[in-house]
Design a protein around this motif. Structure first.
Motif, mmCIF file in Angstrom:
data_model
loop_
_atom_site.group_PDB
_atom_site.id
_atom_site.type_symbol
_atom_site.label_atom_id
_atom_site.label_comp_id
_atom_site.label_asym_id
_atom_site.label_seq_id
_atom_site.Cartn_x
_atom_site.Cartn_y
_atom_site.Cartn_z
ATOM 1 N N HIS A 1 0.855 -1.174 0.000
ATOM 2 C CA HIS A 1 0.000 0.000 0.000
ATOM 3 C C HIS A 1 0.899 1.235 0.000
ATOM 4 O O HIS A 1 2.030 1.197 0.474
ATOM 5 C CB HIS A 1 -0.920 0.008 1.225
ATOM 6 C CG HIS A 1 -1.690 -1.256 1.411
ATOM 7 N ND1 HIS A 1 -2.867 -1.524 0.744
ATOM 8 C CD2 HIS A 1 -1.424 -2.356 2.178
ATOM 9 C CE1 HIS A 1 -3.307 -2.719 1.098
ATOM 10 N NE2 HIS A 1 -2.450 -3.251 1.963
ATOM 11 N N TYR A 2 0.383 2.350 -0.540
ATOM 12 C CA TYR A 2 1.191 3.557 -0.652
ATOM 13 C C TYR A 2 0.504 4.751 -0.010
ATOM 14 O O TYR A 2 -0.727 4.897 -0.088
ATOM 15 C CB TYR A 2 1.484 3.881 -2.119
ATOM 16 C CG TYR A 2 2.426 2.909 -2.784
ATOM 17 C CD1 TYR A 2 3.800 3.005 -2.591
ATOM 18 C CD2 TYR A 2 1.945 1.893 -3.606
ATOM 19 C CE1 TYR A 2 4.673 2.114 -3.205
ATOM 20 C CE2 TYR A 2 2.806 1.002 -4.222
ATOM 21 C CZ TYR A 2 4.174 1.117 -4.013
ATOM 22 O OH TYR A 2 5.033 0.234 -4.614
ATOM 23 N N ASP A 3 1.318 5.603 0.598
ATOM 24 C CA ASP A 3 0.864 6.890 1.113
ATOM 25 C C ASP A 3 0.826 7.857 -0.071
ATOM 26 O O ASP A 3 1.867 8.180 -0.650
ATOM 27 C CB ASP A 3 1.859 7.386 2.176
ATOM 28 C CG ASP A 3 1.463 8.733 2.759
ATOM 29 O OD1 ASP A 3 0.768 9.511 2.076
ATOM 30 O OD2 ASP A 3 1.865 9.025 3.894
ATOM 31 N N PRO A 4 -0.362 8.344 -0.459
ATOM 32 C CA PRO A 4 -0.449 9.187 -1.658
ATOM 33 C C PRO A 4 0.340 10.490 -1.555
ATOM 34 O O PRO A 4 0.824 11.000 -2.577
ATOM 35 C CB PRO A 4 -1.954 9.457 -1.800
ATOM 36 C CG PRO A 4 -2.532 9.167 -0.455
ATOM 37 C CD PRO A 4 -1.678 8.105 0.154
ATOM 38 N N VAL A 5 0.485 11.028 -0.357
ATOM 39 C CA VAL A 5 1.236 12.276 -0.198
ATOM 40 C C VAL A 5 2.705 12.056 -0.531
ATOM 41 O O VAL A 5 3.312 12.822 -1.299
ATOM 42 C CB VAL A 5 1.086 12.835 1.235
ATOM 43 C CG1 VAL A 5 2.003 14.056 1.425
ATOM 44 C CG2 VAL A 5 -0.358 13.209 1.510
ATOM 45 N N LEU A 6 3.301 10.996 0.017
ATOM 46 C CA LEU A 6 4.706 10.722 -0.250
ATOM 47 C C LEU A 6 4.923 10.288 -1.694
ATOM 48 O O LEU A 6 5.972 10.579 -2.277
ATOM 49 C CB LEU A 6 5.231 9.657 0.713
ATOM 50 C CG LEU A 6 5.474 10.129 2.149
ATOM 51 C CD1 LEU A 6 5.937 8.966 3.024
ATOM 52 C CD2 LEU A 6 6.501 11.257 2.177
ATOM 53 N N HIS B 1 3.890 0.763 2.603
ATOM 54 C CA HIS B 1 3.729 -0.051 3.806
ATOM 55 C C HIS B 1 3.046 -1.356 3.426
ATOM 56 O O HIS B 1 2.438 -1.455 2.354
ATOM 57 C CB HIS B 1 2.970 0.685 4.913
ATOM 58 C CG HIS B 1 1.605 1.166 4.516
ATOM 59 N ND1 HIS B 1 0.476 0.425 4.685
ATOM 60 C CD2 HIS B 1 1.201 2.340 3.944
ATOM 61 C CE1 HIS B 1 -0.575 1.103 4.254
ATOM 62 N NE2 HIS B 1 -0.165 2.260 3.802
ATOM 63 N N THR C 1 12.325 8.187 -1.075
ATOM 64 C CA THR C 1 11.032 8.819 -0.789
ATOM 65 C C THR C 1 9.900 7.892 -1.214
ATOM 66 O O THR C 1 8.913 7.721 -0.492
ATOM 67 C CB THR C 1 10.917 10.162 -1.524
ATOM 68 O OG1 THR C 1 11.977 11.029 -1.110
ATOM 69 C CG2 THR C 1 9.583 10.835 -1.213
ATOM 70 N N SER D 1 0.833 -5.063 4.339
ATOM 71 C CA SER D 1 -0.190 -5.733 5.139
ATOM 72 C C SER D 1 -0.233 -7.196 4.714
ATOM 73 O O SER D 1 0.226 -7.548 3.633
ATOM 74 C CB SER D 1 -1.563 -5.079 4.940
ATOM 75 O OG SER D 1 -2.010 -5.255 3.611
ATOM 76 N N ALA E 1 7.016 5.801 1.152
ATOM 77 C CA ALA E 1 5.568 5.869 0.931
ATOM 78 C C ALA E 1 4.908 4.506 1.049
ATOM 79 O O ALA E 1 3.680 4.413 1.111
ATOM 80 C CB ALA E 1 5.292 6.453 -0.457
#
Length: 259
Positions: free
Chosen positions: A142-147, A198, A192, A200, A196
């Motif tokens: 999964h990715y953090d859209p901000v990063l 992570h 970077t 699961s 972003a």
């Protein structure tokens, strides 16, 4: 959430990846400087292709996957999908080639630099995330859209700056400094993008793919050795200034002969 480690071997993989990126970027800058002095479209194209393989292949792709050798997830061995991994390497070289040909043949007008930088930057970022998609493991990414957005901005800015440097940098000293900066930008974009991500899911064996050492080892070695061969070609070839001096001399001789 499974624990991730981006530095399984400490600073070894980031350092080796940075050195490889520096060598690739420096070789690419040296090649594009020869392209500026080339007198035919064929010679210019050949040098630009050398630059694309060096920067896109070693400067970007090799750095990325050397860094990935230091990435691990607790309880989740990582394999790689072969076609996607190879596609990511081809993509990196293709987008850099497109950018270099754009500014190499049309010049460094702001519009061309912005278009080329956007194309190269988004292409390199796509290579990164395609390489991540090539990972085969029991968990889900999964990715953090901000990063992710930050990594895209870094990639576009770095791509634009790289094209400008390829058009303007002259001499080994300035090229070396520029390559250090380019390699730092590539590493910054990579880590970077990794920050972003992570994971699961439950621990387990990969559902398919090929182990990192079996796949990445030969690919990294092959591209890097190709770049090393190009280093020797660049070193043995006349510099941009020497090429221009030779051209001027030949023009003077031709002018004298025609009288």
């Amino acid at each position: 959430m499974p624990e991730m480690d981006h530095f399984t071997y400490g600073m070894l993989t980031p350092l080796v990846g940075y050195i490889a990126s520096f060598i690739g970027c420096l070789t690419g800058l040296s090649a594009t400087s020869r392209a500026r002095a080339a007198t035919s479209a064929g010679a210019k194209s050949a040098w630009l292709l050398v630059g694309a393989v060096a920067i896109g292949g070693t400067g970007v792709w090799v750095m990325h996957f050397i860094a990935m050798l230091g990435f691990s997830v607790e309880g989740m061995p990582i394999n790689y999908d072969v076609p996607l991994t190879i596609a990511s390497a081809l993509l990196a070289m293709a987008v850099v080639a497109a950018g270099l040909f754009l500014v190499g043949f049309l010049g460094d007008k702001l519009l061309y630099l912005l278009i080329g930088g956007l194309f190269v930057g988004l292409g390199v970022a796509s290579m990164h995330y395609l390489g991540m998609a090539a990972m085969e493991m029991s968990g889900e990414i999964h990715y953090d859209p901000v990063l992710v957005g930050v990594s895209l901005v870094i990639a576009v800015v770095a791509g634009t700056a790289a094209l400008w440097l390829c058009v303007h940098v002259k001499g080994w000293l300035l090229a070396s400094v520029a390559a250090l900066v380019m390699a730092a930008a590539v590493a910054g974009m990579h880590y970077t993008g990794m920050a972003a991500m992570h994971m699961s899911g439950a621990a387990g064996t990969p559902p398919g793919g090929t182990s990192a050492l079996e796949l990445l080892g030969p690919l990294i070695a092959g591209i890097f050795l190709t770049t090393v061969a190009m280093v020797f070609v660049v070193l043995m070839w006349p510099t941009e200034d020497e090429m221009r001096e030779r051209q001027a001399f030949e023009e003077r001789v031709a002018g004298t002969t025609s009288r």
